[in-house]
Design a protein around this motif. Structure first.
Motif, PDB file in Angstrom:
ATOM      1  N   LEU A 257       0.847  -1.194   0.000  1.00 39.44           N
ATOM      2  CA  LEU A 257       0.000   0.000   0.000  1.00 39.44           C
ATOM      3  C   LEU A 257       0.887   1.250   0.000  1.00 39.44           C
ATOM      4  O   LEU A 257       1.027   1.929   1.009  1.00 39.44           O
ATOM      5  N   PRO A 258       1.486   1.576  -1.139  1.00 43.83           N
ATOM      6  CA  PRO A 258       2.389   2.727  -1.205  1.00 43.83           C
ATOM      7  C   PRO A 258       1.623   4.039  -1.218  1.00 43.83           C
ATOM      8  O   PRO A 258       0.398   4.061  -1.428  1.00 43.83           O
ATOM      9  N   PRO A 259       2.316   5.161  -1.012  1.00 47.73           N
ATOM     10  CA  PRO A 259       1.635   6.461  -1.033  1.00 47.73           C
ATOM     11  C   PRO A 259       1.288   6.942  -2.441  1.00 47.73           C
ATOM     12  O   PRO A 259       0.625   7.960  -2.596  1.00 47.73           O
ATOM     13  N   VAL A 260       1.733   6.236  -3.463  1.00 42.41           N
ATOM     14  CA  VAL A 260       1.396   6.599  -4.835  1.00 42.41           C
ATOM     15  C   VAL A 260      -0.085   6.325  -5.075  1.00 42.41           C
ATOM     16  O   VAL A 260      -0.620   5.294  -4.651  1.00 42.41           O
ATOM     17  N   ALA A 261      -0.771   7.245  -5.752  1.00 43.36           N
ATOM     18  CA  ALA A 261      -2.215   7.113  -5.966  1.00 43.36           C
ATOM     19  C   ALA A 261      -2.542   5.860  -6.773  1.00 43.36           C
ATOM     20  O   ALA A 261      -1.808   5.470  -7.682  1.00 43.36           O
ATOM     21  N   GLY A 262      -3.668   5.238  -6.430  1.00 41.20           N
ATOM     22  CA  GLY A 262      -4.131   4.047  -7.116  1.00 41.20           C
ATOM     23  C   GLY A 262      -4.049   2.803  -6.253  1.00 41.20           C
ATOM     24  O   GLY A 262      -3.651   1.736  -6.720  1.00 41.20           O
ATOM     25  N   LEU A 263      -4.444   2.933  -4.968  1.00 39.58           N
ATOM     26  CA  LEU A 263      -4.481   1.766  -4.092  1.00 39.58           C
ATOM     27  C   LEU A 263      -5.497   0.752  -4.622  1.00 39.58           C
ATOM     28  O   LEU A 263      -6.476   1.120  -5.281  1.00 39.58           O
ATOM     29  N   PRO A 264      -5.305  -0.524  -4.350  1.00 40.56           N
ATOM     30  CA  PRO A 264      -6.295  -1.525  -4.777  1.00 40.56           C
ATOM     31  C   PRO A 264      -7.675  -1.203  -4.202  1.00 40.56           C
ATOM     32  O   PRO A 264      -7.789  -0.721  -3.068  1.00 40.56           O
ATOM     33  N   ASP A 265      -8.699  -1.485  -4.989  1.00 35.34           N
ATOM     34  CA  ASP A 265     -10.060  -1.227  -4.503  1.00 35.34           C
ATOM     35  C   ASP A 265     -10.336  -1.986  -3.206  1.00 35.34           C
ATOM     36  O   ASP A 265     -11.072  -1.502  -2.330  1.00 35.34           O
ATOM     37  N   ALA A 266      -9.716  -3.166  -3.064  1.00 39.17           N
ATOM     38  CA  ALA A 266      -9.940  -3.989  -1.874  1.00 39.17           C
ATOM     39  C   ALA A 266      -9.351  -3.364  -0.612  1.00 39.17           C
ATOM     40  O   ALA A 266      -9.663  -3.803   0.496  1.00 39.17           O
ATOM     41  N   ALA A 267      -8.504  -2.333  -0.764  1.00 36.48           N
ATOM     42  CA  ALA A 267      -7.939  -1.666   0.420  1.00 36.48           C
ATOM     43  C   ALA A 267      -8.979  -0.819   1.135  1.00 36.48           C
ATOM     44  O   ALA A 267      -8.770  -0.418   2.284  1.00 36.48           O
ATOM     45  N   THR A 275     -14.751   5.365  -6.368  1.00 41.40           N
ATOM     46  CA  THR A 275     -13.992   5.673  -7.570  1.00 41.40           C
ATOM     47  C   THR A 275     -12.958   4.575  -7.752  1.00 41.40           C
ATOM     48  O   THR A 275     -12.075   4.404  -6.919  1.00 41.40           O
ATOM     49  N   LYS A 276     -13.103   3.793  -8.836  1.00 38.48           N
ATOM     50  CA  LYS A 276     -12.266   2.612  -9.020  1.00 38.48           C
ATOM     51  C   LYS A 276     -10.800   2.999  -9.227  1.00 38.48           C
ATOM     52  O   LYS A 276     -10.464   4.114  -9.591  1.00 38.48           O
ATOM     53  N   ASP A 361      -8.080  24.261  -1.798  1.00 40.71           N
ATOM     54  CA  ASP A 361      -7.144  24.400  -2.915  1.00 40.71           C
ATOM     55  C   ASP A 361      -7.563  23.528  -4.086  1.00 40.71           C
ATOM     56  O   ASP A 361      -7.124  23.755  -5.220  1.00 40.71           O
ATOM     57  N   ALA A 362      -8.375  22.511  -3.811  1.00 37.07           N
ATOM     58  CA  ALA A 362      -8.849  21.604  -4.850  1.00 37.07           C
ATOM     59  C   ALA A 362     -10.182  21.019  -4.412  1.00 37.07           C
ATOM     60  O   ALA A 362     -10.450  20.891  -3.216  1.00 37.07           O
ATOM     61  N   ILE A 363     -11.008  20.677  -5.398  1.00 36.01           N
ATOM     62  CA  ILE A 363     -12.310  20.063  -5.125  1.00 36.01           C
ATOM     63  C   ILE A 363     -12.487  18.875  -6.062  1.00 36.01           C
ATOM     64  O   ILE A 363     -12.222  18.971  -7.264  1.00 36.01           O
ATOM     65  N   PHE A 364     -12.922  17.749  -5.492  1.00 33.86           N
ATOM     66  CA  PHE A 364     -13.343  16.620  -6.306  1.00 33.86           C
ATOM     67  C   PHE A 364     -14.848  16.492  -6.177  1.00 33.86           C
ATOM     68  O   PHE A 364     -15.390  16.337  -5.077  1.00 33.86           O
ATOM     69  N   LEU A 365     -15.509  16.557  -7.301  1.00 37.10           N
ATOM     70  CA  LEU A 365     -16.966  16.446  -7.343  1.00 37.10           C
ATOM     71  C   LEU A 365     -17.296  15.061  -7.877  1.00 37.10           C
ATOM     72  O   LEU A 365     -17.251  14.811  -9.087  1.00 37.10           O
ATOM     73  N   GLY A 366     -17.595  14.156  -6.944  1.00 36.02           N
ATOM     74  CA  GLY A 366     -17.853  12.783  -7.336  1.00 36.02           C
ATOM     75  C   GLY A 366     -19.315  12.406  -7.288  1.00 36.02           C
ATOM     76  O   GLY A 366     -19.714  11.383  -7.832  1.00 36.02           O
ATOM     77  N   GLY A 367     -20.140  13.204  -6.637  1.00 34.38           N
ATOM     78  CA  GLY A 367     -21.571  12.956  -6.568  1.00 34.38           C
ATOM     79  C   GLY A 367     -22.340  14.214  -6.923  1.00 34.38           C
ATOM     80  O   GLY A 367     -21.847  15.326  -6.734  1.00 34.38           O
ATOM     81  N   GLY A 368     -23.551  14.055  -7.454  1.00 35.46           N
ATOM     82  CA  GLY A 368     -24.363  15.207  -7.822  1.00 35.46           C
ATOM     83  C   GLY A 368     -23.731  16.055  -8.912  1.00 35.46           C
ATOM     84  O   GLY A 368     -23.870  17.287  -8.912  1.00 35.46           O
ATOM     85  N   VAL A 369     -23.049  15.403  -9.864  1.00 36.08           N
ATOM     86  CA  VAL A 369     -22.304  16.145 -10.886  1.00 36.08           C
ATOM     87  C   VAL A 369     -23.225  17.014 -11.731  1.00 36.08           C
ATOM     88  O   VAL A 369     -22.847  18.124 -12.146  1.00 36.08           O
ATOM     89  N   ALA A 370     -24.441  16.564 -11.974  1.00 36.43           N
ATOM     90  CA  ALA A 370     -25.363  17.320 -12.828  1.00 36.43           C
ATOM     91  C   ALA A 370     -26.055  18.461 -12.095  1.00 36.43           C
ATOM     92  O   ALA A 370     -26.713  19.288 -12.723  1.00 36.43           O
ATOM     93  N   ASP A 371     -25.902  18.540 -10.786  1.00 31.28           N
ATOM     94  CA  ASP A 371     -26.562  19.565  -9.980  1.00 31.28           C
ATOM     95  C   ASP A 371     -25.841  20.895 -10.161  1.00 31.28           C
ATOM     96  O   ASP A 371     -24.735  21.101  -9.645  1.00 31.28           O
ATOM     97  N   GLU A 372     -26.481  21.809 -10.877  1.00 27.33           N
ATOM     98  CA  GLU A 372     -25.823  23.079 -11.209  1.00 27.33           C
ATOM     99  C   GLU A 372     -25.627  23.945  -9.970  1.00 27.33           C
ATOM    100  O   GLU A 372     -24.608  24.636  -9.844  1.00 27.33           O
ATOM    101  N   ALA A 373     -26.574  23.935  -9.052  1.00 23.14           N
ATOM    102  CA  ALA A 373     -26.435  24.735  -7.827  1.00 23.14           C
ATOM    103  C   ALA A 373     -25.257  24.234  -6.997  1.00 23.14           C
ATOM    104  O   ALA A 373     -24.499  25.025  -6.410  1.00 23.14           O
TER     105      ALA A 373
END
Length: 451
Positions: A257-267, A275-276, A361-373
């Motif tokens: 389980l390294p600090p590089v992004a992309g851990l196994p989904d099973a982690a 987000t797969k 400093d950053a935002i990830f929008l993973g749910g409600g993507v179509a919600d304009e408000a």
């Protein structure tokens, strides 16, 4: 400006073993603050100083003692143990928690003060904390050999290749990102229970053969060094004042389980809605974590993006916004298991739950993507120059991203991933739902453009 505060690192030998110039600083101070064991070594200064030529305003600026006393009475509180050193100096014992300790120092601003700290004050010490509160010209730091340096010397570990962390007053789970094959870790600790928890985590992660070493009372007459494999470590055999060394040895079956992004989904503990792995790695890459940066993970699910963001950069922070109760519990489990205990979890409906939150400093929008408000609230909250990444799998979500890209620019990509599957006797790559990903940087002159 002449520095009014001197932060002095002290070893196990106490104040008496400090270099002569540093001992003079302690003698010239009107107030000395530190732990009781260091204050016990502060001797009264003779009325006729042996080096009167050094007692100059250039070395330390004297202030009105009556004003200092009033500040102590007003700010330190009745519970702060104080005593007179017998020569006009006031000795004050540290009073946890940390916020109280900082108040004790700031109450003396402008008067000649010395803080006695353990080892190197700027390495996970009080100096590092005060550096965020004071202007650089207000204070001087006089380091002693740190506990990390002493421990590395005893173990013969090249310090530049060692992970140095603090578990003092922090959850022991913060060690998780550093548990990697062949990695060496030196950790400051709270008490004997820290080593007990670390041993349990190493065994659970498949690192039971790792060598754990407790280095107690380093540099003092009671110095003692004991070590054994994590699976056999007995925390009852050590005291509460030690540095913990871990030489990581992984079992063949231990997950990597390294600090590089992309851990196994099973982690991650999840209900399947996460987000797969491959998309998550691309998402983190476009979010571009950097030291100390804050992410808002909106519609966090099991928190996989927020967790990976914090693991990817030193002191990175994240707030996970989620309204579903079971998923909130999943985030908490993943936070502990993957070593990001500082991740903040906010329950509630976005964007109402954004109220009072620090600007990201950053935002990830993973749910409600179509919600304009919801998008407009995120865009408004994002710092100028900040990044927003949104992933869509539905037609409504894609349409919203196309429209925003046409209006605001950025990158728009389609991520298609196929995974191995079986159809009868034949192997095939079965496609997952394609993900449309939009990444955009908010213009630094956005406010001006809006007007």
């Amino acid at each position: 400006m002449i520095a009014w505060l001197h932060i002095v690192g002290v070893g196990e030998g106490g104040v008496g073993e400090l270099p002569a110039p540093t001992r003079l600083l302690v003698s010239f101070a009107e107030t000395v603050i530190g732990p009781a064991r260091f204050l016990a070594g502060v001797d009264p200064v003779a009325a006729s100083h042996p080096h009167p030529e050094l007692a100059s305003p250039e070395l330390v600026q004297k202030a009105n003692l009556e004003a200092v006393a009033r500040a102590l009475l007003d700010e330190a509180g009745d519970d702060a143990p104080t005593r007179d050193a017998g020569d006009g100096r006031t000795l004050i014992e540290w009073q946890p928690p940390l916020e109280n300790m900082i108040d004790q120092v700031l109450a003396l601003r402008g008067s000649p003060t010395v803080v006695l700290a353990t080892g190197d004050p700027i390495w996970f010490g009080i100096g590092a904390t005060l550096a965020r509160k004071l202007d650089p010209e207000e204070f001087v730091i006089h380091p002693h050999a740190s506990a990390f340096q002493l421990a590395a010397a005893r173990l013969h570990w090249p310090l530049q290749h060692v992970a140095t962390i603090s578990l003092h007053g922090r959850p022991a789970e913060a060690i998780h990102p550093h548990i990697l094959p062949g990695n060496r870790i030196l950790a400051l600790t709270s008490d004997a229970t820290t080593a007990h928890h670390v041993a349990e985590m190493l065994v659970a992660r498949g690192y039971g053969q790792s060598l754990m070493t407790a280095l107690e009372n380093l540099g003092g007459p009671d110095e003692r060094i004991t070590g054994t494999a994590a699976e056999f470590f007995n925390a009852e055999a050590i005291g509460d004042f030690y540095v913990l060394g871990v030489d990581c040895v992984a079992d063949l079956s231990a997950p990597l389980l390294p600090p590089v992004a992309g851990l196994p989904d099973a982690a991650f503990v999840s209900d399947g809605q996460l987000t797969k792995r491959d998309v998550r790695a691309a998402t983190i890459a476009r979010l571009a974590p950097f030291p100390g940066a804050l992410l808002w993970d909106v519609g966090a699910g099991c928190g996989s993006v927020a967790v990976e963001w914090m693991r990817a950069a030193r002191d990175a922070e994240a707030i996970a916004f989620e309204r579903e109760g079971e998923r909130l519990q999943m985030i908490a489990v993943n936070v502990a298991a993957l070593g990001v205990p500082a991740l903040r979890i906010e329950n509630g409906d976005a964007p109402r739950s954004f109220a009072g939150m620090p600007a990201p400093d950053a935002i990830f929008l993973g749910g409600g993507v179509a919600d304009e408000a919801l998008f407009e609230a995120c865009w408004e909250a994002l710092k100028p120059g900040g990044r927003l990444v949104a992933n869509a799998v539905t037609l409504d979500g894609e349409a919203a991203l196309y429209a925003r890209h046409a209006r605001l620019g950025g990158e728009l990509v389609r991520i298609d991933v196929g995974v191995l599957d079986q159809v009868g006797a034949h192997r095939v790559l079965r496609p997952r739902l394609p993900v449309t990903q939009w990444a955009v940087v908010k213009p630094e002159q956005w406010l001006a453009l809006e007007r």
